[in-house]
Enzyme design. Structure first.
Site, PDB file in Angstrom:
ATOM      1  N   ARG A   1      29.214 -44.566  21.939  1.00 31.81           N
ATOM      2  CA  ARG A   1      28.306 -45.515  21.271  1.00 31.81           C
ATOM      3  C   ARG A   1      28.365 -45.316  19.753  1.00 31.81           C
ATOM      4  O   ARG A   1      28.873 -44.314  19.258  1.00 31.81           O
ATOM      5  CB  ARG A   1      26.863 -45.301  21.744  1.00 31.81           C
ATOM      6  CG  ARG A   1      26.288 -43.970  21.370  1.00 31.81           C
ATOM      7  CD  ARG A   1      24.799 -43.835  21.627  1.00 31.81           C
ATOM      8  NE  ARG A   1      24.379 -42.445  21.463  1.00 31.81           N
ATOM      9  CZ  ARG A   1      24.186 -41.834  20.306  1.00 31.81           C
ATOM     10  NH1 ARG A   1      24.386 -42.481  19.165  1.00 31.81           N
ATOM     11  NH2 ARG A   1      23.803 -40.565  20.257  1.00 31.81           N
ATOM     12  N   GLY A   2      27.790 -46.273  19.041  1.00 33.64           N
ATOM     13  CA  GLY A   2      27.612 -46.092  17.603  1.00 33.64           C
ATOM     14  C   GLY A   2      26.409 -45.183  17.373  1.00 33.64           C
ATOM     15  O   GLY A   2      25.660 -44.884  18.294  1.00 33.64           O
TER      16      GLY A   2
ATOM     17  N   GLU B   1      24.238 -41.780  15.319  1.00 30.97           N
ATOM     18  CA  GLU B   1      24.317 -40.337  15.142  1.00 30.97           C
ATOM     19  C   GLU B   1      23.775 -39.606  16.373  1.00 30.97           C
ATOM     20  O   GLU B   1      23.805 -40.135  17.468  1.00 30.97           O
ATOM     21  CB  GLU B   1      23.540 -39.949  13.864  1.00 30.97           C
ATOM     22  CG  GLU B   1      24.242 -40.379  12.578  1.00 30.97           C
ATOM     23  CD  GLU B   1      25.526 -39.605  12.277  1.00 30.97           C
ATOM     24  OE1 GLU B   1      25.741 -38.531  12.864  1.00 30.97           O
ATOM     25  OE2 GLU B   1      26.318 -40.084  11.452  1.00 30.97           O
TER      26      GLU B   1
ATOM     27  N   THR C   1      21.210 -38.051  19.035  1.00 29.32           N
ATOM     28  CA  THR C   1      19.889 -38.362  19.562  1.00 29.32           C
ATOM     29  C   THR C   1      19.568 -37.433  20.714  1.00 29.32           C
ATOM     30  O   THR C   1      20.435 -36.699  21.201  1.00 29.32           O
ATOM     31  CB  THR C   1      19.764 -39.846  19.959  1.00 29.32           C
ATOM     32  OG1 THR C   1      18.386 -40.151  20.195  1.00 29.32           O
ATOM     33  CG2 THR C   1      20.558 -40.181  21.195  1.00 29.32           C
ATOM     34  N   TYR C   2      18.321 -37.478  21.134  1.00 25.18           N
ATOM     35  CA  TYR C   2      17.826 -36.584  22.183  1.00 25.18           C
ATOM     36  C   TYR C   2      17.169 -37.442  23.255  1.00 25.18           C
ATOM     37  O   TYR C   2      16.422 -38.373  22.932  1.00 25.18           O
ATOM     38  CB  TYR C   2      16.800 -35.628  21.572  1.00 25.18           C
ATOM     39  CG  TYR C   2      16.125 -34.698  22.561  1.00 25.18           C
ATOM     40  CD1 TYR C   2      16.864 -33.752  23.272  1.00 25.18           C
ATOM     41  CD2 TYR C   2      14.745 -34.747  22.767  1.00 25.18           C
ATOM     42  CE1 TYR C   2      16.246 -32.894  24.163  1.00 25.18           C
ATOM     43  CE2 TYR C   2      14.116 -33.888  23.654  1.00 25.18           C
ATOM     44  CZ  TYR C   2      14.868 -32.962  24.349  1.00 25.18           C
ATOM     45  OH  TYR C   2      14.250 -32.108  25.237  1.00 25.18           O
ATOM     46  N   HIS C   3      17.476 -37.151  24.519  1.00 21.53           N
ATOM     47  CA  HIS C   3      16.817 -37.831  25.634  1.00 21.53           C
ATOM     48  C   HIS C   3      16.108 -36.784  26.475  1.00 21.53           C
ATOM     49  O   HIS C   3      16.615 -35.672  26.638  1.00 21.53           O
ATOM     50  CB  HIS C   3      17.838 -38.537  26.528  1.00 21.53           C
ATOM     51  CG  HIS C   3      18.657 -39.583  25.818  1.00 21.53           C
ATOM     52  ND1 HIS C   3      18.103 -40.681  25.215  1.00 21.53           N
ATOM     53  CD2 HIS C   3      19.996 -39.690  25.634  1.00 21.53           C
ATOM     54  CE1 HIS C   3      19.068 -41.420  24.680  1.00 21.53           C
ATOM     55  NE2 HIS C   3      20.223 -40.835  24.917  1.00 21.53           N
TER      56      HIS C   3
ATOM     57  N   ALA D   1      15.141 -45.537  19.359  1.00 22.80           N
ATOM     58  CA  ALA D   1      16.499 -45.438  18.819  1.00 22.80           C
ATOM     59  C   ALA D   1      17.394 -46.399  19.593  1.00 22.80           C
ATOM     60  O   ALA D   1      17.184 -46.631  20.790  1.00 22.80           O
ATOM     61  CB  ALA D   1      17.015 -44.008  18.963  1.00 22.80           C
TER      62      ALA D   1
ATOM     63  N   PHE E   1      19.003 -48.626  24.349  1.00 21.90           N
ATOM     64  CA  PHE E   1      17.847 -48.180  23.560  1.00 21.90           C
ATOM     65  C   PHE E   1      17.099 -47.057  24.276  1.00 21.90           C
ATOM     66  O   PHE E   1      17.186 -46.913  25.494  1.00 21.90           O
ATOM     67  CB  PHE E   1      16.896 -49.352  23.284  1.00 21.90           C
ATOM     68  CG  PHE E   1      16.390 -50.054  24.531  1.00 21.90           C
ATOM     69  CD1 PHE E   1      15.289 -49.570  25.229  1.00 21.90           C
ATOM     70  CD2 PHE E   1      17.017 -51.205  24.999  1.00 21.90           C
ATOM     71  CE1 PHE E   1      14.823 -50.225  26.370  1.00 21.90           C
ATOM     72  CE2 PHE E   1      16.566 -51.859  26.140  1.00 21.90           C
ATOM     73  CZ  PHE E   1      15.457 -51.359  26.826  1.00 21.90           C
TER      74      PHE E   1
ATOM     75  N   CYS F   1      19.158 -39.215  14.617  1.00 23.41           N
ATOM     76  CA  CYS F   1      19.876 -40.360  14.055  1.00 23.41           C
ATOM     77  C   CYS F   1      20.365 -40.082  12.633  1.00 23.41           C
ATOM     78  O   CYS F   1      20.673 -41.005  11.882  1.00 23.41           O
ATOM     79  CB  CYS F   1      19.003 -41.618  14.074  1.00 23.41           C
ATOM     80  SG  CYS F   1      18.324 -41.963  15.705  1.00 23.41           S
TER      81      CYS F   1
END
Length: 227
Positions: free
Chosen positions: A82-83, A85, A87-89, A149, A163, A180
């Site tokens: 993906r585009g 920076e 991220t955290y899930h 995000a 998202f 990000c």
């Protein structure tokens, strides 16, 4: 668009999943995207789920935004196509993966990103919260805190990734990254404004607002091709 096709909305299959490991969901998205590249007439899909704790980096993401050593860490970290920076899930964050054929909507990625933001802004409006965009950044902010995000990957106009909306996650995982790549804008979660909020109820509004914004008919479905 002809008058008749306006009457027949595109169907969008809604796959409501629970907690799913990141790589399993990633593989599933890729297979759905591949099927639609092969046969563009297949229905669009919206997957809603949560992930166990995981960090992901976009294609060109800078690993300096991780505050831990990527080789000696105890966390799950994946670099994906993906585009965006890092991220955290984690559980309590509602993740949406639309697999859409943009030829049915608009062949314009900026338009698509703004539509995803619009879906989430409308979800916040349900709770009388005023979601905002910040020019030059992708995502949705609430009183200066980033609550959603967005990062996408599109191949032959078929989308994947999507998202992540912080509903009621444990926010400590965000402390180990520069989310990000934006160091001066804090992340937030809806639970800070609405302590009793749950992903379960928010799913319903996300699906509803998604249907409105994209003008689709949501069809609740059980995936058969993957499980």
């Amino acid at each position: 668009m002809s008058h008749s096709s306006k009457l027949h909305k595109n169907r969008c299959l809604l796959y409501n999943q629970g907690l799913m490991p990141y790589l399993e969901a990633h593989e599933w998205q890729r297979s759905l995207q591949g099927d639609r590249i092969h046969d563009p007439n297949l229905d669009d899909v919206l997957i809603l789920l949560e992930h166990p704790p995981v960090y992901t980096l976009g294609q060109g993401a800078n690993s300096d935004f991780l505050k831990f050593d990527i080789d000696k860490n105890v966390y799950d970290v994946h670099r994906v196509e993906r585009g965006g920076e890092v991220t955290y899930h984690c559980p309590g964050q509602l993740v949406g993966y639309p697999i859409l054929n943009l030829q049915r909507y608009s062949k314009d990625l900026h338009w698509y990103l703004r539509q995803l933001e619009e879906v989430l802004i409308r979800v916040l409006a349900v709770y009388k919260l005023q979601g905002e965009r910040i020019p030059a950044f992708t995502g949705v902010w609430l009183q200066g805190r980033k609550v959603a995000a967005i990062g996408i990957k599109v191949s032959r106009w078929i989308t994947m990734h999507g998202f992540a909306l912080n509903v009621c996650p444990d926010m400590t995982g965000f402390e180990r990254i520069v989310p990000c790549g934006i160091s001066d804008k804090p992340v937030g979660s809806l639970a800070e404004w609405i302590p009793s909020i749950t992903c379960e109820e928010v799913r319903f509004y996300v699906a509803q607002c998604f249907a409105e914004v994209f003008g689709v008919e949501i069809v609740e479905s059980q995936p058969k091709e993957f499980f």
